[in-house]
Write a protein that holds these residues in place. Structure first.
Motif, PDB file in Angstrom:
ATOM      1  N   UNK A 164       1.212   6.227 -13.164  1.00  0.00           N
ATOM      2  CA  UNK A 164       1.087   7.621 -12.724  1.00  0.00           C
ATOM      3  C   UNK A 164      -0.253   8.240 -13.102  1.00  0.00           C
ATOM      4  N   UNK A 165      -1.000   7.585 -13.973  1.00  0.00           N
ATOM      5  CA  UNK A 165      -2.298   8.118 -14.369  1.00  0.00           C
ATOM      6  C   UNK A 165      -3.422   7.637 -13.450  1.00  0.00           C
ATOM      7  N   UNK A 166      -3.054   6.895 -12.409  1.00  0.00           N
ATOM      8  CA  UNK A 166      -4.046   6.363 -11.477  1.00  0.00           C
ATOM      9  C   UNK A 166      -3.930   7.029 -10.108  1.00  0.00           C
ATOM     10  N   UNK A 167      -4.814   6.652  -9.196  1.00  0.00           N
ATOM     11  CA  UNK A 167      -4.797   7.262  -7.863  1.00  0.00           C
ATOM     12  C   UNK A 167      -3.562   6.869  -7.065  1.00  0.00           C
ATOM     13  N   UNK A 168      -3.174   5.594  -7.180  1.00  0.00           N
ATOM     14  CA  UNK A 168      -2.086   5.103  -6.343  1.00  0.00           C
ATOM     15  C   UNK A 168      -1.389   3.923  -6.996  1.00  0.00           C
ATOM     16  N   UNK A 169      -0.118   3.766  -6.661  1.00  0.00           N
ATOM     17  CA  UNK A 169       0.699   2.646  -7.134  1.00  0.00           C
ATOM     18  C   UNK A 169       1.249   1.892  -5.927  1.00  0.00           C
ATOM     19  N   UNK A 170       0.818   0.655  -5.753  1.00  0.00           N
ATOM     20  CA  UNK A 170       1.401  -0.184  -4.708  1.00  0.00           C
ATOM     21  C   UNK A 170       2.676  -0.809  -5.265  1.00  0.00           C
ATOM     22  N   UNK A 171       3.818  -0.384  -4.750  1.00  0.00           N
ATOM     23  CA  UNK A 171       5.086  -0.775  -5.344  1.00  0.00           C
ATOM     24  C   UNK A 171       5.861  -1.814  -4.539  1.00  0.00           C
ATOM     25  N   UNK A 172       5.381  -2.152  -3.335  1.00  0.00           N
ATOM     26  CA  UNK A 172       6.066  -3.177  -2.549  1.00  0.00           C
ATOM     27  C   UNK A 172       5.063  -3.883  -1.648  1.00  0.00           C
ATOM     28  N   UNK A 173       5.306  -5.153  -1.440  1.00  0.00           N
ATOM     29  CA  UNK A 173       4.509  -5.924  -0.500  1.00  0.00           C
ATOM     30  C   UNK A 173       5.337  -6.411   0.664  1.00  0.00           C
ATOM     31  N   UNK A 174       6.534  -5.843   0.839  1.00  0.00           N
ATOM     32  CA  UNK A 174       7.434  -6.336   1.885  1.00  0.00           C
ATOM     33  C   UNK A 174       8.211  -5.219   2.573  1.00  0.00           C
ATOM     34  N   UNK A 175       7.626  -4.021   2.622  1.00  0.00           N
ATOM     35  CA  UNK A 175       8.313  -2.894   3.263  1.00  0.00           C
ATOM     36  C   UNK A 175       8.405  -3.120   4.773  1.00  0.00           C
ATOM     37  N   UNK A 176       9.479  -2.624   5.361  1.00  0.00           N
ATOM     38  CA  UNK A 176       9.713  -2.793   6.796  1.00  0.00           C
ATOM     39  C   UNK A 176       9.635  -1.446   7.505  1.00  0.00           C
ATOM     40  N   UNK A 177       9.045  -1.478   8.703  1.00  0.00           N
ATOM     41  CA  UNK A 177       8.981  -0.283   9.540  1.00  0.00           C
ATOM     42  C   UNK A 177       9.700  -0.561  10.849  1.00  0.00           C
ATOM     43  N   UNK A 178      10.262   0.487  11.451  1.00  0.00           N
ATOM     44  CA  UNK A 178      11.216   0.318  12.543  1.00  0.00           C
ATOM     45  C   UNK A 178      10.665  -0.459  13.729  1.00  0.00           C
ATOM     46  N   UNK A 179       9.471  -0.141  14.198  1.00  0.00           N
ATOM     47  CA  UNK A 179       8.980  -0.795  15.409  1.00  0.00           C
ATOM     48  C   UNK A 179       7.838  -1.770  15.129  1.00  0.00           C
ATOM     49  N   UNK A 180       7.640  -2.132  13.860  1.00  0.00           N
ATOM     50  CA  UNK A 180       6.574  -3.061  13.491  1.00  0.00           C
ATOM     51  C   UNK A 180       7.164  -4.355  12.955  1.00  0.00           C
ATOM     52  N   UNK A 181       6.493  -5.461  13.240  1.00  0.00           N
ATOM     53  CA  UNK A 181       6.988  -6.768  12.816  1.00  0.00           C
ATOM     54  C   UNK A 181       6.468  -7.133  11.433  1.00  0.00           C
ATOM     55  N   UNK A 182       7.324  -7.715  10.619  1.00  0.00           N
ATOM     56  CA  UNK A 182       6.907  -8.257   9.327  1.00  0.00           C
ATOM     57  C   UNK A 182       6.934  -7.243   8.203  1.00  0.00           C
ATOM     58  N   UNK A 183       6.494  -7.712   7.006  1.00  0.00           N
ATOM     59  CA  UNK A 183       6.480  -6.858   5.827  1.00  0.00           C
ATOM     60  C   UNK A 183       5.103  -6.268   5.583  1.00  0.00           C
ATOM     61  N   UNK A 184       5.073  -5.101   4.917  1.00  0.00           N
ATOM     62  CA  UNK A 184       3.831  -4.378   4.685  1.00  0.00           C
ATOM     63  C   UNK A 184       3.717  -3.955   3.222  1.00  0.00           C
ATOM     64  N   UNK A 185       2.469  -3.846   2.765  1.00  0.00           N
ATOM     65  CA  UNK A 185       2.184  -3.284   1.447  1.00  0.00           C
ATOM     66  C   UNK A 185       2.249  -1.766   1.546  1.00  0.00           C
ATOM     67  N   UNK A 186       3.014  -1.143   0.663  1.00  0.00           N
ATOM     68  CA  UNK A 186       3.096   0.318   0.660  1.00  0.00           C
ATOM     69  C   UNK A 186       2.838   0.854  -0.741  1.00  0.00           C
ATOM     70  N   UNK A 187       2.283   2.057  -0.791  1.00  0.00           N
ATOM     71  CA  UNK A 187       1.896   2.659  -2.065  1.00  0.00           C
ATOM     72  C   UNK A 187       2.308   4.117  -2.125  1.00  0.00           C
ATOM     73  N   UNK A 188       2.542   4.576  -3.350  1.00  0.00           N
ATOM     74  CA  UNK A 188       2.764   5.996  -3.605  1.00  0.00           C
ATOM     75  C   UNK A 188       1.466   6.582  -4.158  1.00  0.00           C
ATOM     76  N   UNK A 189       1.045   7.715  -3.623  1.00  0.00           N
ATOM     77  CA  UNK A 189      -0.179   8.373  -4.063  1.00  0.00           C
ATOM     78  C   UNK A 189       0.137   9.408  -5.133  1.00  0.00           C
ATOM     79  N   UNK A 190      -0.682   9.428  -6.179  1.00  0.00           N
ATOM     80  CA  UNK A 190      -0.535  10.415  -7.243  1.00  0.00           C
ATOM     81  C   UNK A 190      -1.637  11.475  -7.191  1.00  0.00           C
TER      82      UNK A 190
END
Length: 295
Positions: free
Chosen positions: A198-224
């Motif tokens: 939380x003391x940084x700009x962003x935390x990438x918490x998953x490398x396998x997130x899924x989106x409804x109309x997109x194929x495969x897994x994605x890296x997603x991050x929470x911004x602080x």
């Protein structure tokens, strides 16, 4: 460490791990504020980025631009254009191979030129992705710090803002990541409403997130911080806030749920460690270290 202490430690860690599994993963779900993409994700349309924004709450996009001094991502230009068309704030990243200051400067020049050619707007972040075990992994923290600083100084000459992406196990170990800087990756084995880095700009918490109309897994991050949105608030907002909340909670479940085929086995054995072993809360080397078992 004697056998009784080791056995007690293993039992304690087991209890901690079970406690993690029992936490309600839907509470305070980590947000999907930023997604990063590369040629590995293939062609991404404006419609896909619009769906990410409207249904999942994505605000920012970080696009792979280049790698080393020879590779330019062939999808960078279309990802930048289509992400902008969807109303996302667009940044870039460069995968680093440098081991010396001179190599870092050469890679920054290559990345800056590639970013300009791909249409990355001035003022965007162009982060250096520093995670190569065969290259930066064998260097000292001081050497990595020197090289990263050289890359970031050089990339600013192209009008881009600099940052460092690395794993949680490398942050302030293999390289210095100061407070209010850095984009740090760490994947909890079980999401339990906690927030990491939380003391940084962003935390990438998953490398396998899924989106409804997109194929495969994605890296997603929470911004602080607002560093990856340049302090700006997008004029384009999600159209379905309820869907954003539900989809973020579902992403937390899917990312963290252990295999349904896993079984708990009760057994007792004695092990002799020839070298020290770091005991972590998850299966990834980027998981937080609980303790170190000495040889």
């Amino acid at each position: 460490m004697n056998k009784h202490k080791l056995k007690a430690l293993i039992l304690t860690v087991g209890a901690i791990f079970m406690a993690f599994l029992m936490v309600n993963v839907t509470s305070q779900a980590a947000r999907m504020d930023m997604v990063d993409v590369s040629n590995n994700n293939g062609y991404m349309s404006t419609a896909e980025y619009t769906s990410m924004r409207n249904e999942f709450g994505v605000k920012a996009l970080t696009v792979k631009i280049s790698e080393g001094t020879t590779f330019k991502d062939g999808y960078a230009a279309s990802n930048i254009a289509n992400g902008q068309a969807a109303g996302l704030y667009v940044n870039g990243y460069h995968f680093a191979h440098y081991k010396t200051r001179a190599q870092a400067i050469a890679e920054a020049d290559f990345a800056g030129q590639a970013a300009k050619a791909a249409g990355l707007p001035v003022g965007a972040v162009l982060a250096t992705d520093v995670e190569s075990a065969e290259e930066q992994g064998i260097l000292s923290q001081a050497t990595n710090d020197r090289n990263n600083a050289a890359f970031m100084r050089e990339i600013q000459k192209f009008g881009y803002r600099a940052d460092i992406y690395t794993s949680g196990s490398w942050a302030n170990n293999k390289m210095t990541i100061k407070g209010k800087t850095g984009w740090v990756a760490g994947y909890p084995y079980v999401m339990s409403g906690q927030k990491w880095y939380t003391n940084n700009n962003a935390w990438q918490w998953s490398g396998s997130a899924r989106f409804r109309i997109s194929y495969g897994g994605f890296d997603v991050s929470q911004l602080y911080t607002d560093y990856y949105t340049a302090g700006q608030k997008s004029t384009v907002k999600p159209t379905d806030k309820d869907a954003v909340k539900a989809n973020n909670q579902e992403a937390n479940k899917n990312t963290s749920k252990p295999s349904t085929s896993a079984k708990w086995v009760k057994e007792s054995k004695i092990y002799t460690l020839k070298t020290a072993v770091k005991l972590r809360i998850g299966a990834s080397t980027s998981s937080s270290v609980i303790t170190t078992l000495p040889a």
